[in-house]
Structures are given as C-alpha cells and as structure tokens.
Design a protein around this motif. Structure first.
Motif, mmCIF file in Angstrom:
data_model
loop_
_atom_site.group_PDB
_atom_site.id
_atom_site.type_symbol
_atom_site.label_atom_id
_atom_site.label_comp_id
_atom_site.label_asym_id
_atom_site.label_seq_id
_atom_site.Cartn_x
_atom_site.Cartn_y
_atom_site.Cartn_z
ATOM 1 N N CYS A 74 19.001 -26.401 -25.947
ATOM 2 C CA CYS A 74 18.164 -27.200 -25.460
ATOM 3 C C CYS A 74 18.793 -28.460 -24.899
ATOM 4 C CB CYS A 74 16.935 -27.812 -26.310
ATOM 5 S SG CYS A 74 15.766 -26.403 -26.814
ATOM 6 N N MET A 75 19.630 -29.068 -25.534
ATOM 7 C CA MET A 75 20.409 -30.096 -24.966
ATOM 8 C C MET A 75 21.180 -29.933 -23.877
ATOM 9 S SD MET A 75 21.788 -32.163 -28.512
ATOM 10 C CE MET A 75 22.168 -33.501 -27.401
ATOM 11 N N LEU A 76 21.570 -28.630 -23.512
ATOM 12 C CA LEU A 76 22.406 -28.271 -22.635
ATOM 13 C C LEU A 76 21.504 -28.035 -21.096
ATOM 14 C CD1 LEU A 76 24.580 -25.402 -23.838
ATOM 15 C CD2 LEU A 76 25.204 -27.817 -23.381
ATOM 16 N N LEU A 77 20.171 -28.018 -21.396
ATOM 17 C CA LEU A 77 19.248 -27.672 -20.234
ATOM 18 C C LEU A 77 18.616 -29.068 -19.596
ATOM 19 C CD1 LEU A 77 17.228 -25.039 -21.946
ATOM 20 C CD2 LEU A 77 19.096 -24.741 -20.258
ATOM 21 N N ALA A 182 23.378 -36.287 -5.899
ATOM 22 C CA ALA A 182 24.740 -35.959 -5.561
ATOM 23 C C ALA A 182 25.647 -36.631 -6.669
ATOM 24 C CB ALA A 182 24.990 -36.871 -4.312
ATOM 25 N N ILE A 183 25.267 -37.697 -7.229
ATOM 26 C CA ILE A 183 25.820 -38.185 -8.442
ATOM 27 C C ILE A 183 26.026 -37.139 -9.666
ATOM 28 C CG2 ILE A 183 25.935 -39.962 -10.428
ATOM 29 C CD1 ILE A 183 24.626 -41.753 -8.280
ATOM 30 N N VAL A 184 24.950 -36.375 -9.703
ATOM 31 C CA VAL A 184 25.174 -35.354 -10.915
ATOM 32 C C VAL A 184 26.030 -34.090 -10.392
ATOM 33 C CG1 VAL A 184 23.607 -33.585 -11.915
ATOM 34 C CG2 VAL A 184 22.598 -35.906 -11.558
ATOM 35 N N LEU A 185 25.994 -34.121 -9.114
ATOM 36 C CA LEU A 185 26.701 -32.813 -8.709
ATOM 37 C C LEU A 185 28.228 -33.234 -8.763
ATOM 38 C CD1 LEU A 185 27.201 -30.022 -7.424
ATOM 39 C CD2 LEU A 185 26.819 -31.102 -5.076
ATOM 40 N N ALA A 186 28.601 -34.506 -8.429
ATOM 41 C CA ALA A 186 29.780 -34.877 -8.498
ATOM 42 C C ALA A 186 30.456 -35.149 -9.812
ATOM 43 C CB ALA A 186 30.082 -36.223 -7.651
ATOM 44 N N ALA A 187 29.631 -35.665 -10.905
ATOM 45 C CA ALA A 187 30.136 -35.678 -12.220
ATOM 46 C C ALA A 187 30.273 -34.192 -13.045
ATOM 47 C CB ALA A 187 28.918 -36.276 -13.127
ATOM 48 N N GLY A 188 29.453 -33.404 -12.350
ATOM 49 C CA GLY A 188 29.224 -31.968 -12.964
ATOM 50 C C GLY A 188 30.820 -31.353 -12.481
ATOM 51 N N LEU A 189 31.083 -31.632 -11.235
ATOM 52 C CA LEU A 189 32.305 -30.928 -10.774
ATOM 53 C C LEU A 189 33.488 -31.632 -11.511
ATOM 54 C CD1 LEU A 189 31.524 -30.654 -7.115
ATOM 55 C CD2 LEU A 189 31.796 -28.833 -8.563
ATOM 56 N N ALA A 200 40.112 -31.403 -24.189
ATOM 57 C CA ALA A 200 39.609 -32.422 -25.320
ATOM 58 C C ALA A 200 39.095 -33.513 -24.695
ATOM 59 C CB ALA A 200 40.823 -32.923 -26.079
ATOM 60 N N VAL A 201 39.279 -33.983 -23.461
ATOM 61 C CA VAL A 201 38.770 -35.271 -22.977
ATOM 62 C C VAL A 201 37.023 -34.934 -22.740
ATOM 63 C CG1 VAL A 201 38.427 -36.763 -20.925
ATOM 64 C CG2 VAL A 201 40.927 -36.132 -21.908
ATOM 65 N N PHE A 202 36.711 -34.044 -22.081
ATOM 66 C CA PHE A 202 35.609 -33.433 -21.746
ATOM 67 C C PHE A 202 34.565 -32.717 -22.801
ATOM 68 C CE2 PHE A 202 37.879 -34.444 -17.971
ATOM 69 C CZ PHE A 202 37.044 -35.410 -17.236
ATOM 70 N N ALA A 203 35.242 -32.702 -24.009
ATOM 71 C CA ALA A 203 34.366 -31.839 -25.178
ATOM 72 C C ALA A 203 33.060 -32.732 -25.351
ATOM 73 C CB ALA A 203 35.075 -31.956 -26.387
ATOM 74 N N GLU A 374 20.065 -16.221 -28.682
ATOM 75 C CA GLU A 374 19.768 -15.499 -30.018
ATOM 76 C C GLU A 374 21.080 -14.263 -30.166
ATOM 77 O OE1 GLU A 374 17.803 -15.805 -32.698
ATOM 78 O OE2 GLU A 374 17.604 -17.706 -31.848
ATOM 79 N N ALA A 375 21.491 -13.883 -28.869
ATOM 80 C CA ALA A 375 22.442 -12.968 -29.235
ATOM 81 C C ALA A 375 23.787 -13.515 -29.745
ATOM 82 C CB ALA A 375 22.866 -12.278 -27.706
ATOM 83 N N THR A 376 23.997 -14.548 -29.834
ATOM 84 C CA THR A 376 25.199 -15.187 -30.360
ATOM 85 C C THR A 376 24.729 -16.664 -30.867
ATOM 86 O OG1 THR A 376 27.425 -16.310 -30.143
ATOM 87 C CG2 THR A 376 25.970 -16.284 -28.272
ATOM 88 N N HIS A 377 25.376 -16.781 -32.431
ATOM 89 C CA HIS A 377 25.255 -17.976 -32.951
ATOM 90 C C HIS A 377 26.637 -18.889 -32.852
ATOM 91 C CE1 HIS A 377 21.182 -16.873 -34.594
ATOM 92 N NE2 HIS A 377 21.768 -15.784 -34.907
ATOM 93 N N GLY A 378 27.403 -18.451 -31.875
ATOM 94 C CA GLY A 378 28.575 -19.127 -31.902
ATOM 95 C C GLY A 378 28.425 -20.463 -31.001
ATOM 96 N N LYS A 379 29.517 -21.256 -30.739
ATOM 97 C CA LYS A 379 29.577 -22.341 -30.119
ATOM 98 C C LYS A 379 29.294 -22.014 -28.656
ATOM 99 C CE LYS A 379 31.881 -26.670 -29.495
ATOM 100 N NZ LYS A 379 33.337 -27.415 -29.912
ATOM 101 N N LEU A 380 28.319 -22.679 -28.079
ATOM 102 C CA LEU A 380 27.908 -22.679 -26.653
ATOM 103 C C LEU A 380 29.413 -23.208 -25.671
ATOM 104 C CD1 LEU A 380 24.064 -23.624 -26.651
ATOM 105 C CD2 LEU A 380 25.401 -21.228 -26.245
ATOM 106 N N GLY A 381 29.291 -22.439 -24.689
ATOM 107 C CA GLY A 381 30.610 -23.064 -23.936
ATOM 108 C C GLY A 381 29.740 -23.728 -22.583
ATOM 109 N N PHE A 382 30.773 -23.949 -21.577
ATOM 110 C CA PHE A 382 30.379 -24.661 -20.627
ATOM 111 C C PHE A 382 29.867 -25.930 -20.655
ATOM 112 C CE2 PHE A 382 30.370 -20.293 -19.748
ATOM 113 C CZ PHE A 382 31.033 -19.899 -18.539
ATOM 114 N N THR A 383 30.237 -26.787 -21.733
ATOM 115 C CA THR A 383 29.483 -28.055 -21.911
ATOM 116 C C THR A 383 30.145 -29.222 -21.297
ATOM 117 O OG1 THR A 383 30.980 -28.331 -23.963
ATOM 118 C CG2 THR A 383 28.913 -27.405 -24.311
ATOM 119 N N ALA A 384 31.543 -29.094 -20.708
ATOM 120 C CA ALA A 384 32.113 -29.992 -20.129
ATOM 121 C C ALA A 384 31.508 -30.783 -19.064
ATOM 122 C CB ALA A 384 33.376 -29.511 -19.756
#
Length: 462
Positions: A74-77, A182-189, A200-203, A374-384
């Motif tokens: 939920c925090m990723l959304l 635009a700010i959100v898009l730039a920061a995400g990129l 490690a910087v963007f963990a 639910e298919a995985t209880h591992g660590k979610l990726g794409f958090t940077a």
C-alpha cells in the motif's frame, strides 16, 4: 478503545493466544469497519496504529508479518495507504465485497461529516464565533504543513542525493511554477536510473520491513495458505480492470451528458482523477497539485478557503485526502452547478463526484494487485522511483507551507498590513508540534479558542 498492546492482546504463551481465532463473519467485519470509519483520527500513522492494535494484537484476524507485507504494498501505491490497507484486509477476509465494504466505510463517515461542516462553513462563516475559530485554526494549519515537511523529510532525506532532489523540487515549483506531475515524473526517472548505478542510495527507507512476533496465532497467520479468491488469475485481473474502467467511464459519461465537458462537475471529475494518481507520499504530497489546479487554474475556491478546508480535514476521521471533498463542495456551491435554488444539492454532488474519482483507483489497485502481492511474501521491488518521489515531495510541501504563510501573514498581499497575531499563533503552534509533540485535535482546538478570543475581544481593544 485502547490501543495499548498491554491492554489489547494476550501473551503468546497464554493458551488462548495459542488457539487460532474463530472465522470472522461478514457481519462482524462490517461492524468493525463501520466503527473504524468513525474513530480513524490521527492521520495515516494513527489509523494504521489503530488497525494494528485491533486486527493484529487484539482480535488476531491477521498476523503481523502478513499485515506489514500488505502495508508495504500500500505504501508503494498512490492514494491513502491506511484506507488501502483496510481494503486489502477486508478483501483477504471476505473476497471482493469485503474489500469494497472495508474501504468504503473508511471513507463514507468522513464524507458525510465534511459535507455537513462545509455547509456550516459557507452559511455561517461570517458569524463572529465561526470566523474567530477559523482565524485561530489557520495559523495552526500552516504549522502542520511545515511539520509534515519535517516529518516526511526525516524519513526520506537519507543522503545528499535525496537532499538535492528535495531542493531541486522546491526551486522548480517555487521559482518556475513547474506542474506537480512533471516534478513527480522527473523524480521518478532520477530514482529509476540512479538506482541502476547506485542502488544503495535510492533504497526505500521506512520502518515496515520487519515484524515483531508475540501476539499468538492469527486467523490469517504467517503460514496460512493464500485463499482461493486471493490467488492470481489473468481473468480476475482483467475483470477488475474492466469493471473499474467501466465505472469511471460511466460516471464521466453521465457528467458530460448532464453538464457538458466544460461543466464544473465534469472538470472536477477529470482533474481529481489525475490527482488521485499523484498522491505518492500521503495527502500533503498532492495538496500542492490540488492548490495549483483548484485555486490558481480553475479558481473554484480561494487560497484562504483551501487552508480552512485543510483545517476541517484535520478535525474529521478518515484519510486527510478527504479535504478534496471540501474543495468539491465549496467549488460546486460557489459555481452554483445546479442553480441558485439548489446550492446544497449541487455542492453535495460536487463532494460526491470528487470523492468517487479520488478513491476509485485505490480500490482497483488493491483488488487487481492484491493477488500479485499474495503470490510472494518477498521484498517488493521497484521502490527506487518512490524513494526519489518522496524526497521531491518534501520540497513541494515546503513550498505549500510558504503559500499558506503568505496568505496568512499578509492577507491583503505584501502591500497590506502584516498580521502579527496570526504569526504569534503560528509560532506557538509550531513549538507545540515540534517541541511538545501535541496531538492535532488538541492543537486545532486550542488555537481555535485563541482565535475566537482574539476576534471577540478585538473591538474592545481597538
């Protein structure tokens, strides 16, 4: 309701704690979600704490590991994570309707309360008592926004890169009036590509990675198999996406048919649909975008009214993003969307439209994405990208605090007088928040009483 772990759960060594709770009926869950909708004060942190105390510690409907795994998603959304977490748990317990009921009851009490308070605000806002209360609350809201920037910053600005992103976002919106998307898009990129070079910087930071065990067996425990309805299916995914898109298209088609594309309600529906996709980092993150659109571009309401709406949002249960219902109500009232003879009905329709398009994506995200989680209880990726966006949000919120301070301290512009009393209240509110950690409701209540006293005594002191 107590939220103390000592008071609300038994020791894991107790026989009662070792025994798995009985299955939860839909009616029992309904009553809990309804109750939660009326007591969910304290912002996302307070709301998540209430759910943890009730669902993990006291009732043991879900284990802490599964609870935090859902929270991480939920925090990723974009959207209010506490409302999405309630939707997720409701869905896990009682399928699609369980999620819809849990998420809706988290929002509906706040919607009805805000409609009532918005009506009082517009009808009686010039009455000295009401005006005095809001005179004191406005400086408190300015301090709250500044405190939000500090609170998010302490979690997000972990290194020089993050500080740089926050500074760049502040300059972009303050000096160049760059649109928030635009700010959100730039920061995400920046986060996406930067993580490939310096991972490690963007963990993603945060304190939701590890669970504390010791509350006993739960109905949905760590080793409980994923229920059949929560298993991933392409057909289910397609059905949820199609249903969500159909609902949105039907609502927008109805608005276009009755109001026209340029109608106020139609434009509100379109604007807040876009806003709903940008609420990374909580309600304070999207407020600058709402301010840019609702106040500066569409001029549905004024800057001071926006501050008043945020104050009302802080005093009601439910997600803080429900301030958009105030924007919809006031904007539709002032634009007389259903005519001068139906001001309240038209304004209520504005609040409902805005609330619907704001929260519809949250339901789709949970009902469509839940099986994948639910298919995985591992660590979610794409958090940077989210980590970089959260850093950018700090600068944007700081800019919002300056906007509010300007309208507060120079209500007639820099050419007008400086409001020293409002400045003193704002400073006192800041000290109460930063130094004494005072609660939001207590702060707003105290500042409201001070403002009331100032307004009532001003004629005698002049």
């Amino acid at each position: 309701m107590s939220t103390s772990p000592v008071a609300t759960h038994a020791s894991a060594q107790d026989p009662a704690a070792q025994q798995r709770p009985a299955p939860v009926t839909f009616g029992e869950a309904f009553r809990f979600w309804l109750k939660l909708g009326f007591i969910s004060f304290g912002g996302p942190a307070g709301q998540i704490a209430i759910m943890h105390a009730e669902l993990v510690e006291r009732r043991r409907w879900i284990s802490e590991t599964r609870f935090l795994h859902a929270l991480n998603y939920c925090m990723l959304l974009p959207g209010p994570e506490a409302q999405q977490l309630a939707t997720y748990i409701g869905w896990l317990l009682h399928r699609t309707w369980g999620g819809i009921v849990a998420g809706a009851l988290f929002v509906l009490p706040s919607l009805f309360i805000l409609i009532a308070l918005s009506w009082v605000y517009l009808r009686f806002g010039d009455v000295p008592v009401v005006a005095g209360i809001f005179y004191g609350i406005k400086p408190a809201v300015t301090a709250l926004v500044l405190h939000a920037a500090h609170r998010i910053g302490t979690r997000a600005l972990k290194n020089g890169w993050m500080w740089g992103i926050a500074a760049a976002s502040f300059v972009a919106i303050f000096a160049f009036d760059t649109p928030f998307p635009a700010i959100v898009l730039a920061a995400g990129l920046v986060g996406y590509f930067g993580a490939q070079r310096w991972p490690a910087v963007f963990a993603l930071g945060g304190g939701h990675a590890k669970a504390h065990q010791g509350y006993g067996s739960a109905l949905i425990d760590d080793d409980t198999p994923t229920p059949a309805h929560a298993r991933f299916s392409r057909i289910h995914l397609a059905k949820v996406l199609a249903a969500g898109l159909a609902l949105w298209l039907a609502a927008m088609a109805l608005l276009v048919a009755t109001q026209g594309w340029q109608g106020t309600l139609t434009q509100m529906g379109w604007f807040f649909t876009k806003a709903a996709m940008l609420t990374f980092g909580g309600a304070y993150a999207v407020l600058p975008y709402v301010y840019q659109g609702a106040v500066e571009h569409y001029q549905w309401l004024s800057g001071p009214q926006m501050i008043d709406g945020l104050a009302l949002g802080e005093t009601t249960p439910g997600p803080l993003i429900m301030v958009v219902a105030f924007v919809g109500f006031v904007g539709a009232w002032l634009q007389q969307v259903w005519g001068a003879d139906a001001l309240f009905a038209g304004a209520a329709a504005g609040a409902v439209v805005v609330t619907f398009v704001t929260f519809l994506p949250s339901f789709i995200f949970i009902l469509a994405g839940g099986p994948l989680v639910e298919a995985t209880h591992g660590k979610l990726g794409f958090t940077a990208p989210l980590s970089a966006i959260t850093a950018a949000v700090v600068g944007v919120i700081l800019n919002l605090a300056l906007f509010f301070a300007y309208h507060l301290l120079w209500p007639k512009g820099f050419g007008g007088p400086f409001d020293a009393v409002s400045a003193l209240i704002a400073v006192a509110a800041g000290v109460a928040l930063f130094r004494f950690k005072i609660g939001v409701l207590t702060l707003l209540g105290g500042c409201g009483l001070v403002g009331l006293a100032v307004v009532l005594l001003r004629p005698w002191l002049a």
